[in-house]
Scaffold this motif. Structure first.
Motif, PDB file in Angstrom:
ATOM      1  N   ARG A  16       3.630  10.629 -28.101  1.00  0.00           N
ATOM      2  CA  ARG A  16       2.387   9.577 -28.449  1.00  0.00           C
ATOM      3  C   ARG A  16       1.131  10.381 -28.234  1.00  0.00           C
ATOM      4  NH1 ARG A  16       2.769   4.119 -25.053  1.00  0.00           N
ATOM      5  NH2 ARG A  16       0.896   3.321 -26.366  1.00  0.00           N
ATOM      6  N   GLY A  17       0.759  11.343 -27.440  1.00  0.00           N
ATOM      7  CA  GLY A  17      -0.288  12.021 -27.558  1.00  0.00           C
ATOM      8  C   GLY A  17      -0.836  12.500 -28.751  1.00  0.00           C
ATOM      9  N   GLU A  18      -0.005  13.266 -29.327  1.00  0.00           N
ATOM     10  CA  GLU A  18      -0.267  14.157 -30.600  1.00  0.00           C
ATOM     11  C   GLU A  18      -0.318  12.998 -31.965  1.00  0.00           C
ATOM     12  OE1 GLU A  18       2.453  17.629 -31.490  1.00  0.00           O
ATOM     13  OE2 GLU A  18       3.315  16.650 -29.825  1.00  0.00           O
ATOM     14  N   ASP A  20      -1.306   9.667 -31.631  1.00  0.00           N
ATOM     15  CA  ASP A  20      -2.384   8.855 -31.491  1.00  0.00           C
ATOM     16  C   ASP A  20      -3.753   9.671 -31.995  1.00  0.00           C
ATOM     17  OD1 ASP A  20      -0.579   6.898 -30.757  1.00  0.00           O
ATOM     18  OD2 ASP A  20      -1.763   6.806 -28.619  1.00  0.00           O
ATOM     19  N   ALA A  21      -3.765  10.914 -31.478  1.00  0.00           N
ATOM     20  CA  ALA A  21      -4.954  11.886 -31.842  1.00  0.00           C
ATOM     21  C   ALA A  21      -4.794  11.995 -33.396  1.00  0.00           C
ATOM     22  CB  ALA A  21      -4.880  13.297 -31.273  1.00  0.00           C
ATOM     23  N   ALA A  22      -3.875  12.107 -34.389  1.00  0.00           N
ATOM     24  CA  ALA A  22      -3.594  12.312 -35.578  1.00  0.00           C
ATOM     25  C   ALA A  22      -4.123  11.090 -36.429  1.00  0.00           C
ATOM     26  CB  ALA A  22      -2.246  12.829 -36.032  1.00  0.00           C
ATOM     27  N   ARG A  24      -6.211   8.600 -35.163  1.00  0.00           N
ATOM     28  CA  ARG A  24      -7.562   8.466 -34.873  1.00  0.00           C
ATOM     29  C   ARG A  24      -8.566   9.027 -35.980  1.00  0.00           C
ATOM     30  NH1 ARG A  24      -6.261   7.794 -29.281  1.00  0.00           N
ATOM     31  NH2 ARG A  24      -6.727  10.017 -28.989  1.00  0.00           N
ATOM     32  N   GLN A  25      -7.879  10.581 -36.104  1.00  0.00           N
ATOM     33  CA  GLN A  25      -8.712  11.382 -36.754  1.00  0.00           C
ATOM     34  C   GLN A  25      -8.648  10.953 -38.424  1.00  0.00           C
ATOM     35  OE1 GLN A  25      -9.804  14.607 -36.254  1.00  0.00           O
ATOM     36  NE2 GLN A  25     -10.229  15.084 -38.392  1.00  0.00           N
ATOM     37  N   GLU A  37      -5.131  15.764 -45.489  1.00  0.00           N
ATOM     38  CA  GLU A  37      -3.871  15.731 -44.679  1.00  0.00           C
ATOM     39  C   GLU A  37      -2.771  15.899 -45.618  1.00  0.00           C
ATOM     40  OE1 GLU A  37      -3.323  15.258 -41.547  1.00  0.00           O
ATOM     41  OE2 GLU A  37      -5.270  15.414 -40.894  1.00  0.00           O
ATOM     42  N   VAL A 241       2.582  15.958 -37.750  1.00  0.00           N
ATOM     43  CA  VAL A 241       2.985  15.993 -36.229  1.00  0.00           C
ATOM     44  C   VAL A 241       4.224  16.210 -35.962  1.00  0.00           C
ATOM     45  CG1 VAL A 241       2.940  14.954 -33.944  1.00  0.00           C
ATOM     46  CG2 VAL A 241       0.960  14.695 -35.490  1.00  0.00           C
TER      47      VAL A 241
END
Ligand SMILES: *Cc1c(COP(=O)(O)O)cnc(C)c1O
Length: 367
Positions: A16-18, A20-22, A24-25, A37, A241
């Motif tokens: 999830r962390g990875e 969600d960060a991707a 948002r980016q 990307e 990811v």
């Protein structure tokens, strides 16, 4: 105990962390179609596939269509397609205006049979599509040799075979190119539709790259009549990811398959999947065969175990394609459709769930 057929929520919870960060980016960049990307994913997936080029696109179906169009296959051409596959393999042929000619499959792997391919050639045959069904590469040497001898394009449908090898070589090593799907449930899945072509025919892949984006060489200059079949940046970011985790997930799939193959008992009521020496499948699906498949499926359902059927009809038996003319009997594909049953196999499957599946199948197969 309930055993789902797959549970993508468990996978998301794990990364999830990875993810969600991707996401948002990409949203911060507001570059949604093509761009950095997508290009980064193409480089990374080409490297993963041991291929010189990757062209990302909107789906596996589009990847197949783009490959055919890029090779110049169209109206008046016949394309041989195995009768046991997901319908998209044949749809892609029909959508470029060519005629799918269905060939039977070999019994062990359910993949295109070289002798059946040879029997189904017509004077109009231009290409063949081989499908690496259930995560296992087809018997490629005789198929590739036949296509070379007859001057046919060979396209690999690798939608179920991310990372699989046959004699050490992955999909895309034999044909002009291999088409991948990143449908969410595939071994590498996006959060929506996406696909890609990888391969060695760099001229065809260059044309496919133009075709996926309206045939455009540069803004408002169109060399070819193309399609809108692009990969979007959100999907590419998610796939980047998940590609980092794919080797670990594949290992887990293999461990589960090894356990099933060793713990399940083969009887005349249940046949286990066959893996020829030299094949390293990635187990997109773990498929049993049973002459009483529907009874086995009901038995598993009563025990809380979800199963799938891949596929309940051979493609030449589908109303959409049966209506297109002569339908020869293709006995192996038809028998697989009547007897195949897929057990739950996904990386997050727990030991206790596996044990429950094994016990429930064995209690039935030995009865
Ligand atoms: C999933 C699949 C496709 C189609 O891929 P999409 O991304 O859903 O368009 C084609 N061929 C096979 C064998 C598949 O399993």
């Amino acid at each position: 105990m309930n055993v789902p057929f797959n549970d993508l929520k468990l996978q998301y919870a794990d990364i999830r962390g990875e993810i969600d960060a991707a996401l948002r980016q990409v949203v911060a960049e507001q570059q949604f179609i093509g761009g950095e990307e997508v290009e980064a994913f193409e480089r990374e997936f080409a490297a993963y596939s041991d291929a010189p080029v990757c062209v990302a696109c909107a789906s596996g179906t589009d990847a197949l269509m783009l490959a055919l169009a890029a090779l110049g296959v169209g109206p008046g051409d016949d394309v041989v397609v195995p009768a046991m596959t997901f319908v998209a393999t044949a749809e892609a042929v029909a959508h470029v205006g060519a005629r799918p000619v269905f060939a039977d499959v070999e019994d062990d792997r359910g993949t295109l049979d070289a002798a059946a391919l040879e029997r189904s050639l017509t004077p109009a045959t231009r290409a063949a599509i081989v499908v690496h069904l259930y995560g296992q590469i087809a018997d490629m040497e005789p198929i590739a040799a036949l296509c070379r001898r007859r001057g046919l394009w060979l396209i690999e449908d690798a939608a179920q075979a991310h990372g699989a090898t046959w004699q050490g070589r992955p999909a895309g090593a034999w044909g002009e190119c291999a088409a991948y799907s990143f449908f969410p449930g595939k071994n590498l899945g996006a959060y929506g539709d996406a696909g890609a072509l990888v391969g060695r025919n760099s001229e065809a892949l260059r044309r496919a790259a133009l075709l996926r984006d309206h045939g455009r060489r540069q803004k408002y200059l169109h060399d070819l009549v193309g399609y809108n079949a692009r990969c979007d940046a959100l999907q590419a970011a998610i796939l980047r990811v998940k590609l980092r985790h794919l080797p670990r997930w594949t290992e887990r799939r293999r461990a589960i398959a090894d356990h099933y193959r060793q713990a399940l008992t083969e009887t005349e009521r249940v046949r286990l999947p066959r893996v020829p020496a030299g094949s390293a499948p990635v187990w997109h699906l773990f498929t049993l065969r049973s002459p009483q498949r529907d009874a086995l499926r009901a038995h598993l359902e009563r025990a809380g175990i979800a199963t799938g059927i891949h596929y309940p009809h051979a493609v030449h038996q589908q109303p959409a394609f049966a209506a297109r003319g002569r339908t020869p009997s293709l006995p192996v594909a038809e028998r697989i459709a009547q007897t195949t049953l897929s057990l739950p196999l996904f990386p997050e499957l727990r030991e206790a769930q596996m044990a429950h599946v094994v016990e429930t199948v064995n209690s039935w197969s030995k009865a």
